[in-house]
Design a protein around this motif. Sequence first.
Motif, PDB file in Angstrom:
ATOM      1  N   THR A  77     -80.623  55.642 -38.889  1.00 44.64           N
ATOM      2  CA  THR A  77     -79.671  54.948 -38.022  1.00 44.64           C
ATOM      3  C   THR A  77     -78.628  54.208 -38.853  1.00 44.64           C
ATOM      4  OG1 THR A  77     -81.308  54.730 -36.262  1.00 44.64           O
ATOM      5  CG2 THR A  77     -79.449  53.192 -36.211  1.00 44.64           C
ATOM      6  N   CYS A  78     -79.065  53.504 -39.880  1.00 43.38           N
ATOM      7  CA  CYS A  78     -78.134  52.780 -40.754  1.00 43.38           C
ATOM      8  C   CYS A  78     -77.159  53.737 -41.429  1.00 43.38           C
ATOM      9  CB  CYS A  78     -78.896  51.960 -41.789  1.00 43.38           C
ATOM     10  SG  CYS A  78     -79.799  50.558 -41.089  1.00 43.38           S
ATOM     11  N   ASP A  79     -77.651  54.889 -41.881  1.00 42.62           N
ATOM     12  CA  ASP A  79     -76.787  55.890 -42.514  1.00 42.62           C
ATOM     13  C   ASP A  79     -75.786  56.471 -41.515  1.00 42.62           C
ATOM     14  OD1 ASP A  79     -77.868  55.612 -45.048  1.00 42.62           O
ATOM     15  OD2 ASP A  79     -79.235  57.310 -44.842  1.00 42.62           O
ATOM     16  N   ILE A  80     -76.243  56.789 -40.317  1.00 49.10           N
ATOM     17  CA  ILE A  80     -75.345  57.343 -39.288  1.00 49.10           C
ATOM     18  C   ILE A  80     -74.236  56.351 -38.969  1.00 49.10           C
ATOM     19  CG2 ILE A  80     -75.216  57.897 -36.823  1.00 49.10           C
ATOM     20  CD1 ILE A  80     -77.969  59.340 -37.221  1.00 49.10           C
ATOM     21  N   ILE A  81     -74.580  55.080 -38.807  1.00 53.40           N
ATOM     22  CA  ILE A  81     -73.567  54.065 -38.510  1.00 53.40           C
ATOM     23  C   ILE A  81     -72.594  53.930 -39.679  1.00 53.40           C
ATOM     24  CG2 ILE A  81     -73.184  51.604 -38.086  1.00 53.40           C
ATOM     25  CD1 ILE A  81     -75.891  51.664 -36.488  1.00 53.40           C
ATOM     26  N   SER A  82     -73.105  53.936 -40.907  1.00 48.96           N
ATOM     27  CA  SER A  82     -72.235  53.827 -42.085  1.00 48.96           C
ATOM     28  C   SER A  82     -71.273  55.005 -42.197  1.00 48.96           C
ATOM     29  CB  SER A  82     -73.077  53.751 -43.367  1.00 48.96           C
ATOM     30  OG  SER A  82     -73.756  52.527 -43.453  1.00 48.96           O
ATOM     31  N   HIS A  83     -71.720  56.205 -41.816  1.00 49.34           N
ATOM     32  CA  HIS A  83     -70.887  57.404 -41.921  1.00 49.34           C
ATOM     33  C   HIS A  83     -69.961  57.598 -40.716  1.00 49.34           C
ATOM     34  CE1 HIS A  83     -73.872  58.420 -45.024  1.00 49.34           C
ATOM     35  NE2 HIS A  83     -72.855  59.055 -45.577  1.00 49.34           N
ATOM     36  N   ASN A  84     -70.199  56.877 -39.636  1.00 42.82           N
ATOM     37  CA  ASN A  84     -69.404  57.021 -38.413  1.00 42.82           C
ATOM     38  C   ASN A  84     -69.040  55.650 -37.838  1.00 42.82           C
ATOM     39  OD1 ASN A  84     -69.804  60.095 -37.873  1.00 42.82           O
ATOM     40  ND2 ASN A  84     -71.855  59.303 -38.265  1.00 42.82           N
ATOM     41  N   PRO A  85     -68.457  54.763 -38.648  1.00 47.66           N
ATOM     42  CA  PRO A  85     -68.272  53.381 -38.190  1.00 47.66           C
ATOM     43  C   PRO A  85     -67.366  53.251 -36.970  1.00 47.66           C
ATOM     44  CG  PRO A  85     -67.033  53.755 -40.201  1.00 47.66           C
ATOM     45  CD  PRO A  85     -67.904  54.959 -39.987  1.00 47.66           C
ATOM     46  N   GLU A  86     -66.242  53.921 -36.975  1.00 48.50           N
ATOM     47  CA  GLU A  86     -65.315  53.775 -35.851  1.00 48.50           C
ATOM     48  C   GLU A  86     -65.945  54.294 -34.563  1.00 48.50           C
ATOM     49  OE1 GLU A  86     -60.639  54.566 -34.761  1.00 48.50           O
ATOM     50  OE2 GLU A  86     -61.510  55.607 -36.476  1.00 48.50           O
ATOM     51  N   GLU A 102     -84.443  49.569 -43.485  1.00 51.48           N
ATOM     52  CA  GLU A 102     -83.105  49.082 -43.169  1.00 51.48           C
ATOM     53  C   GLU A 102     -82.243  49.029 -44.416  1.00 51.48           C
ATOM     54  OE1 GLU A 102     -81.354  44.843 -41.594  1.00 51.48           O
ATOM     55  OE2 GLU A 102     -83.370  45.425 -41.003  1.00 51.48           O
ATOM     56  N   GLY A 103     -81.348  49.999 -44.529  1.00 49.01           N
ATOM     57  CA  GLY A 103     -80.390  49.969 -45.616  1.00 49.01           C
ATOM     58  C   GLY A 103     -79.175  49.155 -45.211  1.00 49.01           C
ATOM     59  N   LEU A 104     -78.345  48.854 -46.166  1.00 47.45           N
ATOM     60  CA  LEU A 104     -77.125  48.108 -45.913  1.00 47.45           C
ATOM     61  C   LEU A 104     -76.133  49.012 -45.186  1.00 47.45           C
ATOM     62  CD1 LEU A 104     -75.527  45.478 -46.371  1.00 47.45           C
ATOM     63  CD2 LEU A 104     -74.700  46.498 -48.490  1.00 47.45           C
ATOM     64  N   ILE A 105     -75.674  48.582 -44.026  1.00 48.75           N
ATOM     65  CA  ILE A 105     -74.641  49.319 -43.300  1.00 48.75           C
ATOM     66  C   ILE A 105     -73.300  48.874 -43.857  1.00 48.75           C
ATOM     67  CG2 ILE A 105     -73.535  49.668 -41.065  1.00 48.75           C
ATOM     68  CD1 ILE A 105     -76.274  49.364 -39.754  1.00 48.75           C
ATOM     69  N   HIS A 106     -72.526  49.838 -44.349  1.00 49.69           N
ATOM     70  CA  HIS A 106     -71.235  49.506 -44.934  1.00 49.69           C
ATOM     71  C   HIS A 106     -70.292  50.691 -44.798  1.00 49.69           C
ATOM     72  CE1 HIS A 106     -72.105  52.063 -48.442  1.00 49.69           C
ATOM     73  NE2 HIS A 106     -73.340  51.644 -48.274  1.00 49.69           N
ATOM     74  N   SER A 107     -69.005  50.389 -44.742  1.00 48.83           N
ATOM     75  CA  SER A 107     -67.980  51.417 -44.701  1.00 48.83           C
ATOM     76  C   SER A 107     -66.654  50.768 -45.060  1.00 48.83           C
ATOM     77  CB  SER A 107     -67.913  52.060 -43.315  1.00 48.83           C
ATOM     78  OG  SER A 107     -67.088  53.191 -43.351  1.00 48.83           O
ATOM     79  N   ILE A 108     -65.903  51.404 -45.905  1.00 50.84           N
ATOM     80  CA  ILE A 108     -64.617  50.860 -46.351  1.00 50.84           C
ATOM     81  C   ILE A 108     -63.671  50.760 -45.154  1.00 50.84           C
ATOM     82  CG2 ILE A 108     -62.592  51.293 -47.813  1.00 50.84           C
ATOM     83  CD1 ILE A 108     -64.534  52.647 -49.798  1.00 50.84           C
ATOM     84  N   GLY A 109     -63.045  49.601 -45.013  1.00 53.43           N
ATOM     85  CA  GLY A 109     -62.058  49.397 -43.961  1.00 53.43           C
ATOM     86  C   GLY A 109     -62.621  48.882 -42.646  1.00 53.43           C
TER      87      GLY A 109
END
Length: 177
Positions: A77-86, A102-109
């Motif tokens: 889930t954390c990876d999916i959110i990080s790869h599809n933030p918008e 639980e990994g860190l959810i992150h995405s540039i911008g």
Amino acid sequence: GLWSVGVCAYRGLKAGSVLPCIEEARKRDMEVIIFNPNHPNASSNFKHSEDVFNELVIPSNPKRVWIIAHSMGGDSTCDIISHNPEWCIQHVSAFALTDGCEGLIHSIGFKINKWSHIKGINWIQSDEKLNEPLEDGFSTKHRSAETNDHPLTTFKAFPFIWIFFDENGANADESPP
């Protein structure tokens, strides 16, 4: 459709299977997709979930999405959110993890980690009272599942997951802002 064979054996299907989640989703007229992040044929845990999400969920253009994930499903889930933030900011109303990795959810911008702490709760193993707030995790608020039995965390948190989802529009025509 199974969270834990062991929990099914010593607590029954309502405690160890995904069936109660499906029943609650149906009460709210939700459609359900069950992922298997532990799928043995996937090249990685994330790959299976990512493929299902990208090939089925996103193209179906759901108005709103709620996610329940246990254990390794949390990492997916954390990876999916990080790869599809918008997409997630626009569509995911809330997500619940139960003793989720639980990994860190992150995405540039995107301030996606701040968003994930508002929209995500992880009910984790703890001796504290059930649903008691705990120290925040990397990407979600943490609450007590009042058990030290990892497979039992979903069953213990179950009523609070649906309260959280309802607070985020699961029982309404529109999600709150």
